[in-house]
Design an enzyme around this catalytic site. Structure first.
Site, mmCIF file in Angstrom:
data_model
loop_
_atom_site.group_PDB
_atom_site.id
_atom_site.type_symbol
_atom_site.label_atom_id
_atom_site.label_comp_id
_atom_site.label_asym_id
_atom_site.label_seq_id
_atom_site.Cartn_x
_atom_site.Cartn_y
_atom_site.Cartn_z
ATOM 1 N N GLU A 43 7.456 25.081 21.602
ATOM 2 C CA GLU A 43 7.948 25.226 22.882
ATOM 3 C C GLU A 43 6.863 25.967 23.983
ATOM 4 O O GLU A 43 5.996 26.678 23.246
ATOM 5 C CB GLU A 43 9.141 26.110 22.835
ATOM 6 C CG GLU A 43 9.749 26.802 24.044
ATOM 7 C CD GLU A 43 10.797 27.714 23.899
ATOM 8 O OE1 GLU A 43 11.635 28.146 24.685
ATOM 9 O OE2 GLU A 43 10.985 28.001 22.435
ATOM 10 N N LYS A 121 16.176 22.627 28.217
ATOM 11 C CA LYS A 121 16.760 23.588 27.204
ATOM 12 C C LYS A 121 18.036 23.861 27.867
ATOM 13 O O LYS A 121 18.176 24.342 28.983
ATOM 14 C CB LYS A 121 15.909 24.887 27.139
ATOM 15 C CG LYS A 121 16.186 25.857 25.973
ATOM 16 C CD LYS A 121 15.086 26.807 26.042
ATOM 17 C CE LYS A 121 15.388 27.745 24.826
ATOM 18 N NZ LYS A 121 14.293 28.714 24.948
ATOM 19 N N CYS A 155 14.259 26.000 20.395
ATOM 20 C CA CYS A 155 14.557 27.225 20.015
ATOM 21 C C CYS A 155 16.038 27.712 20.145
ATOM 22 O O CYS A 155 16.808 27.569 19.311
ATOM 23 C CB CYS A 155 13.644 28.103 20.782
ATOM 24 S SG CYS A 155 13.292 29.905 20.066
#
Length: 286
Positions: A43, A121, A155
């Site tokens: 990321e 995300k 994540c």
């Protein structure tokens, strides 16, 4: 089929310096990377992660339609050099009618340097909320040439939404299950998916972490968050590319790994320590 996950300690805001160090890391592993089919980076790999607001991250935002997009350009060079697909995390901005929207994103690049997909995300961590907009949903591409089904996630995406949703809701893992069920209704010949997790995941416990070993608690937690896939006997390949190192008040856990979900088990095919630059490579049947 051979896969790789890059683990790296980027310096916050030092994009050019980080590119130099990443090239050195790739050169050190060039033999292992020969014939790799997919290489996953962490990321926000070139910029670092811990930006406090939109003003501080502004100089590092990238627009994929621009001629100056360091993360995409770097990934394209990697894809060209190793003739592989590449996934890289980066901070993105999009302009529409004079309004800029910021995202924590990953991009998928083909061996021919084509930008195939950009994912935003979906579940934001507290640090992301200071500057980024929540993506509209999770990602699942049913058929990438040579790779088959692939999902990019970042994540926090595998956590319960906002840490407030019920733990057993397993939003991301159940999304993958639904997508696979849909694909199986459309076609009887669906290969197992590749789940690509680009991470800036924190250490499980600052006080007890042994940097010379993987963060086993995090490894167990990631597996737990994918347990609906395991419990349903879903076959999948899981690629975790996590950064490491301390950035202001955040300490990241490394432990990048390659896992195979098969016949109700999670099988570890390679894992890095909590604190090292490295590339974990594994060869699995697709």
């Amino acid at each position: 089929m051979k896969f790789g996950c890059v683990q790296f300690f980027p310096k916050l805001g030092k994009v050019n310096e980080n590119i130099v160090h990443l090239r050195q890391l790739l050169d050190q592993h060039s033999e292992a990377l020969q014939s790799v089919k997919l290489l996953v980076f962490p990321e926000m790999c070139l910029t670092g992660y811990n930006f406090k607001n939109s003003e501080s991250i502004q100089p590092f935002l990238e627009n994929v339609t621009s001629n100056h997009c360091p993360s995409i350009q770097f990934a394209q060079e990697v894809s060209e050099q190793y003739r592989c697909y590449t996934i890289i995390g980066f901070p993105e901005f999009q302009n529409s009618n004079g309004i800029s929207t910021l995202y924590n994103s990953t991009a998928l690049i083909s061996p021919k340097k084509e930008l195939l997909n950009v994912y935003h995300k979906h579940f934001l961590f507290e640090t992301d909320k200071s500057w980024a907009t929540e993506g509209k949903g999770f990602s699942f591409e049913p058929c990438i040439p040579e790779l088959g089904p692939i999902s990019m996630a970042i994540c926090m995406d595998i956590n319960p939404y906002d840490f407030k949703a019920p733990f057993e809701k397993f939003e991301y893992a159940n999304f993958i299950l639904r997508e696979l069920e849909h694909q199986q209704m459309v076609s009887s010949n669906v290969s197992r998916p590749i789940i690509c997790l680009s991470m800036a995941w924190l250490v499980s416990d600052d006080k007890v972490i042994d940097a010379s070993l993987p963060d086993i608690k995090n490894l167990h937690y990631w597996t737990t968050r994918l347990s609906p896939l395991i419990n349903s006997n879903t076959d999948a390949i899981v690629l975790v590319a996590n950064r490491w190192g301390k950035e202001n008040d955040l300490n990241f856990s490394g432990t990048s790994c390659i896992m195979e979900l098969s016949q109700g088990r999670a099988i570890l095919h390679g894992v890095l320590k909590a604190a090292e630059n490295g590339i974990v490579v594994g060869e699995l049947e697709k």
